[in-house]
Scaffold this active site. Structure first.
Site, PDB file in Angstrom:
ATOM      1  N   ASP A   2      -3.261  -1.837   2.714  1.00  0.00           N
ATOM      2  CA  ASP A   2      -4.188  -1.611   2.786  1.00  0.00           C
ATOM      3  C   ASP A   2      -5.709  -1.978   2.362  1.00  0.00           C
ATOM      4  OD1 ASP A   2      -4.525   0.918   4.930  1.00  0.00           O
ATOM      5  OD2 ASP A   2      -5.523   1.919   2.928  1.00  0.00           O
ATOM      6  N   ARG A  41       2.196  -0.475  13.421  1.00  0.00           N
ATOM      7  CA  ARG A  41       3.227   0.972  14.365  1.00  0.00           C
ATOM      8  C   ARG A  41       3.806   0.626  15.470  1.00  0.00           C
ATOM      9  NH1 ARG A  41      -0.350   6.211  13.775  1.00  0.00           N
ATOM     10  NH2 ARG A  41      -2.186   4.876  13.303  1.00  0.00           N
TER      11      ARG A  41
END
Lengths: 353, 353
Positions: free
Chosen positions: A83, A38
């Site tokens: 993830d 991000r």
């Protein structure tokens, strides 16, 4: 395709791998945990409208997101965009990643019945990971790809708690209350994790990082009894493949030696323990990775620069040093600061002596 | 009024104070951080419909809540029911405690203008604390009352971040970016905190605990430069009053020696560092407090009992030991487990030798 091959033609071994292997690198290597994510506007644009888990299951998206920080910052290694719950999802655990919260497990794992459902993982469960890694090694050229997995304790914590937890109380209660079930659970998670890392190495990853994000919540005694054997099993499961194995957790000052002894080639250190002290705790047989305080990325550049220089200086006591943060890149980080840190770290390469 | 005076008539010095002062107590003393609070049904009943900050400002409620765990568990010390933001509220900081979130500051403190507003505190700002302490010492009899305050770093973190924070990034950036403003901020907070503890001791508190909840996020180098002088100023501000000063934070394994050197008589230790190792780090001149993992309170009793015995055994290496948890009582704790721990700890009192 950009040229991300920054090595000199004479240097057969990329700097990142040399440092992991405790050989003198041609420059001080640097990458950032959560560099693909991000903090980058190009990442946010690409992820727009796509859930986290969906993005991890699309090979072309994994490749692009993994490449973004390599192109932008010219770091010395790529880390697979993924993830830690991806392998759990792949074997059928009903879970979601909720923005602002994290992984949420539909049916928390607290009994033998639920543990028994955690079946082994094979490459057929994660074809998108296999495909992404194979394409990445082509695009990356000499820049190594780091494979990535969550460690058994951290995965168990999500499964038992049902999501993120401050105190991991249910996890610790299960660990102590039903030792046999605990070891069954972690044994299965270790097998899944070992297989997941193997898929990535078979597809071209040249190093792996085993993240035990929450293990710093444990005392050394609990870690040694309830966790270390299973992390060791994961690291042993890929030992024959000959790639460096990095092992990292946050708040692990009391655990650094034990995490090294679990079979790591490189021990990741958070910002609380100076690398010089970490060298003392971990010993001469393992390289270190770390450990700039990510909170300092918001400070003025002279502050960042001084802190980077300090980390580099302290890292010279280690038998090998891979520069990194002491935890992941915060989402609100100005990416230009990261690029500047890469340039600075490279300029601070210790002379061979 | 119940008889909470458990000392033998011959024992002039309550066990808690003896252990703090590194004298042999007539029994191993025990209390629990956050013993006055949500784990008790009688607390939840009393707090029904009353906000946290309101409850802290009503002396009769503070007295009742502070007494509840003393009556129920027969612990060796009471700890004033309060919140670390109470002195900030008292000097006019616009803040609220939001259930499920924590303290929220209306106007975060990030510039000289806001820092300049942090005026000194006097007893007239906290008459309810003064009144509550005076009534408590009457009701408590020989059981000591522990005064309570948040340390300058933790208060600064709330003020700068505007509320709870995972990484304290704004706080750390201010600390490094504007060192002069940082020291001004912490100096003011130290003066407020010192005065707040003084009010409590003047009103009868026989010990104080300075909580630096979040200081474990700092490296030892940052702690020594940016925090220790101010925590030391707080502890020095009450040195002439001759009561034991306990200093505690979570995740402070790397800071234990420095926190002791700040002027603590007793260093609180979380569950990550065995008390035997903490003794080595802190040295022979200070007692220790701790350090049962609060997450274990959910485990079966035999697990809890074994863990309590281990803490007691390791605590025998310290020059004085006050049994406690390694952090606060979790809200969902079965209070009967706490009562049982008190009985067990008392039964494990080491023989004088």
């Amino acid at each position: 395709m950009p040229d991300v091959q920054n090595e000199s033609p004479r240097a057969a071994e990329p700097a990142f791998l040399a440092a992991c292997n405790r050989r003198a690198p041609n420059r001080l290597p640097v990458w950032f945990m959560r560099q693909a994510g991000r903090s980058l506007p190009e990442y946010r644009a690409l992820r727009d409208g796509v859930t986290m888990l969906d993005s991890c299951a699309r090979p072309e998206m994994v490749v692009e997101i993994t490449m973004q920080p390599v192109r932008r910052h010219r770091v010395d290694a790529a880390v697979l965009y993924s993830d830690i719950v991806v392998p759990l999802k792949a074997i059928g655990v009903d879970l979601d990643i909720v923005p602002g919260t994290g992984p949420v497990i539909a049916d928390p794992v607290r009994s033998a019945r639920e543990v028994a459902r955690l079946r082994p993982l094979s490459v057929d469960d994660v074809p998108y990971v296999d495909a992404a890694c194979r394409e990445l090694v082509v695009q990356l050229g000499a820049t190594p790809l780091i494979g990535f997995a969550g460690a058994p304790f951290t995965l168990a914590s999500y499964l038992v708690e049902g999501g993120p937890s401050r105190d991991h109380a249910r996890t610790k209660a299960l660990m102590h209350d039903d030792t046999q079930l605990w070891h069954d659970l972690l044994g299965r998670l270790a097998a899944i994790t070992g297989a997941f890392l193997r898929v990535q190495i078979d597809a071209g990853a040249r190093a792996v990082q085993l993240f035990d994000s929450w293990v710093g919540t444990l005392s050394a005694a609990d870690y040694a009894e309830f966790v270390q054997p299973h992390s060791a099993a994961v690291l042993a499961a890929v030992a024959d493949l000959g790639v460096p194995r990095i092992h990292f957790g946050v708040g692990t000052g009391e655990l650094l030696a034990l995490m090294g002894e679990a079979g790591a080639d490189v021990v990741g250190v958070d910002w609380r323990v100076p690398l010089s002290e970490a060298t003392r705790r971990v010993g001469p047989e393992r390289a270190l990775q770390g450990n700039l305080d990510p909170a300092l990325l918001r400070a003025r550049w002279p502050v960042v620069e001084a802190a980077v220089r300090k980390v580099v200086r302290e890292g010279q006591t280690a038998p090998g040093h891979v520069f990194n943060l002491g935890h992941g890149v915060p989402p609100d980080t100005d990416p230009d600061v990261l690029t500047r840190i890469v340039e600075l770290v490279h300029s601070l390469t210790p002379r061979a002596g």
